[in-house]
Write a protein that holds these residues in place. Structure first.
Motif, PDB file in Angstrom:
ATOM      1  N   TYR A   1       0.817  -1.212   0.000  1.00 27.67           N
ATOM      2  CA  TYR A   1       0.000   0.000   0.000  1.00 27.67           C
ATOM      3  C   TYR A   1       0.859   1.274   0.000  1.00 27.67           C
ATOM      4  O   TYR A   1       0.373   2.355  -0.292  1.00 27.67           O
ATOM      5  CB  TYR A   1      -0.965   0.018   1.197  1.00 27.67           C
ATOM      6  CG  TYR A   1      -0.307  -0.124   2.552  1.00 27.67           C
ATOM      7  CD1 TYR A   1       0.239   0.984   3.184  1.00 27.67           C
ATOM      8  CD2 TYR A   1      -0.246  -1.347   3.197  1.00 27.67           C
ATOM      9  CE1 TYR A   1       0.836   0.875   4.423  1.00 27.67           C
ATOM     10  CE2 TYR A   1       0.343  -1.478   4.441  1.00 27.67           C
ATOM     11  CZ  TYR A   1       0.889  -0.359   5.057  1.00 27.67           C
ATOM     12  OH  TYR A   1       1.483  -0.468   6.287  1.00 27.67           O
ATOM     13  N   LEU A   2       2.129   1.168   0.325  1.00 28.91           N
ATOM     14  CA  LEU A   2       2.993   2.341   0.379  1.00 28.91           C
ATOM     15  C   LEU A   2       3.223   2.966  -1.001  1.00 28.91           C
ATOM     16  O   LEU A   2       3.542   4.145  -1.099  1.00 28.91           O
ATOM     17  CB  LEU A   2       4.337   1.976   1.012  1.00 28.91           C
ATOM     18  CG  LEU A   2       4.292   1.626   2.505  1.00 28.91           C
ATOM     19  CD1 LEU A   2       5.664   1.168   2.990  1.00 28.91           C
ATOM     20  CD2 LEU A   2       3.823   2.808   3.336  1.00 28.91           C
ATOM     21  N   VAL A   3       3.093   2.167  -2.052  1.00 29.14           N
ATOM     22  CA  VAL A   3       3.312   2.689  -3.409  1.00 29.14           C
ATOM     23  C   VAL A   3       1.987   2.932  -4.143  1.00 29.14           C
ATOM     24  O   VAL A   3       1.988   3.308  -5.309  1.00 29.14           O
ATOM     25  CB  VAL A   3       4.197   1.722  -4.236  1.00 29.14           C
ATOM     26  CG1 VAL A   3       5.571   1.605  -3.614  1.00 29.14           C
ATOM     27  CG2 VAL A   3       3.543   0.342  -4.351  1.00 29.14           C
ATOM     28  N   ASN A   4       0.890   2.723  -3.455  1.00 32.99           N
ATOM     29  CA  ASN A   4      -0.429   2.876  -4.061  1.00 32.99           C
ATOM     30  C   ASN A   4      -0.790   4.359  -4.210  1.00 32.99           C
ATOM     31  O   ASN A   4      -0.618   5.150  -3.283  1.00 32.99           O
ATOM     32  CB  ASN A   4      -1.461   2.157  -3.177  1.00 32.99           C
ATOM     33  CG  ASN A   4      -2.817   2.072  -3.822  1.00 32.99           C
ATOM     34  OD1 ASN A   4      -3.485   3.078  -3.981  1.00 32.99           O
ATOM     35  ND2 ASN A   4      -3.226   0.872  -4.178  1.00 32.99           N
ATOM     36  N   ASP A   5      -1.296   4.740  -5.370  1.00 33.15           N
ATOM     37  CA  ASP A   5      -1.663   6.143  -5.608  1.00 33.15           C
ATOM     38  C   ASP A   5      -2.760   6.616  -4.672  1.00 33.15           C
ATOM     39  O   ASP A   5      -2.783   7.778  -4.248  1.00 33.15           O
ATOM     40  CB  ASP A   5      -2.114   6.333  -7.062  1.00 33.15           C
ATOM     41  CG  ASP A   5      -0.954   6.298  -8.045  1.00 33.15           C
ATOM     42  OD1 ASP A   5       0.201   6.393  -7.589  1.00 33.15           O
ATOM     43  OD2 ASP A   5      -1.200   6.156  -9.261  1.00 33.15           O
ATOM     44  N   LEU A   6      -3.686   5.707  -4.338  1.00 34.88           N
ATOM     45  CA  LEU A   6      -4.774   6.067  -3.420  1.00 34.88           C
ATOM     46  C   LEU A   6      -4.215   6.402  -2.040  1.00 34.88           C
ATOM     47  O   LEU A   6      -4.678   7.352  -1.385  1.00 34.88           O
ATOM     48  CB  LEU A   6      -5.781   4.915  -3.322  1.00 34.88           C
ATOM     49  CG  LEU A   6      -7.019   5.165  -2.443  1.00 34.88           C
ATOM     50  CD1 LEU A   6      -7.804   6.364  -2.956  1.00 34.88           C
ATOM     51  CD2 LEU A   6      -7.899   3.921  -2.409  1.00 34.88           C
TER      52      LEU A   6
END
Length: 281
Positions: A1-6
């Motif tokens: 989730y650290l690289v997720n745009d959201l």
């Protein structure tokens, strides 16, 4: 989730705000420890519930007056739909084998054809659809089943189970950040066989059931005390309002994001203006 745009968008929104309300202690700690968000721009504010007093508790349907299992949740919400399939294919067959007279009543809004196709009277797997009276759906049942495999935040279905005196079996994801160190309103397990066995035992054992119900009452009264958290919330809002300039000076990241949000719009409009000039020559 650290690289997720959201994730990036949500984190930017938190930094742009003076204060963000966080309903889950797990997510509150995640923001501080993983994302290094300063606690000064976060407020922990769970569901605000009135205390369960003796009058409410005495109005609960008794163990003998209840029967069957229940599960509830909007079918359009992916974690809820996953629960229905998991119950149908894995958990319920194990319970039904030991409790042949029992039924599992599935409640939820937006029951599409694929949902209704799961209805099977012989298996005791009953799709009820939208619950016209949520309280009755809970108080008629003896045990609530919520084997959530993924999700976040506080689970309203499990809060309601406690409010209506209905013990529940759930997973670690389901119970995440919901009860501090207090005993659960039933049992917590991620193992499907153990989940089914604990559901069967809770359904049959009156003493265990009453103890689980009392645990739920304690969780509501201690973890979701409306008066306690309203006072904390009001105090923080007042303090922040009175010192808003100093408060914002401490959040340089937020100020930087606000600056670039506004300036990017400004210079984009200038670029469009120059582009239009060239097109007119």
């Amino acid at each position: 989730y650290l690289v997720n745009d959201l994730t990036k968008r949500e984190m930017a929104s938190i930094y742009r705000c003076d204060l963000s309300l966080i309903i889950s202690k797990y997510e509150f700690n995640l923001l501080m420890n993983t994302f290094k968000v300063d606690a000064s721009i976060l407020i922990y504010l769970p569901f605000l519930m009135e205390q369960l007093n003796a009058e409410i508790i005495n109005s609960y349907s008794a163990f003998k007056e209840r029967k069957h299992f229940m599960s509830i949740g909007n079918f359009l919400h992916e974690p809820n739909w996953n629960v229905v399939l998991y119950l149908k294919n894995t958990i319920w067959p194990l319970i039904k084998k030991e409790l042949p007279e029992a039924e599992l009543h599935i409640y939820g809004a937006y029951a599409t054809e694929k949902v209704n196709q799961l209805h099977n009277n012989k298996e005791g797997f009953i799709i009820k659809g939208w619950a016209e009276n949520t309280k009755e759906a809970y108080t008629n049942a003896r045990v609530c089943l919520a084997p959530l495999q993924f999700g976040a935040g506080l689970k309203g279905k499990l809060i309601d189970a406690m409010l209506f005196g209905t013990p529940s079996i759930t997973t670690n994801i389901g119970a995440e950040a919901m009860h501090d160190d207090l005993p659960w309103n039933g049992s917590i397990t991620d193992n499907p066989l153990e989940f089914a066995n604990k559901a069967i035992k809770l359904y049959q054992d009156k003493s265990l059931w009453i103890e689980a119900q009392q645990n739920g009452i304690s969780i509501i009264n201690q973890c979701y005390d409306k008066e306690k958290y309203e006072n904390i919330f009001a105090k923080i809002i007042e303090q922040t309002s009175n010192q808003i300039n100093q408060h914002r000076l401490k959040n340089f990241t937020g100020a930087m994001l606000q600056h670039h949000t506004l300036k990017s719009t400004k210079y984009l409009s200038k670029w469009i203006e120059e582009k239009n000039k060239k097109n007119n020559y």
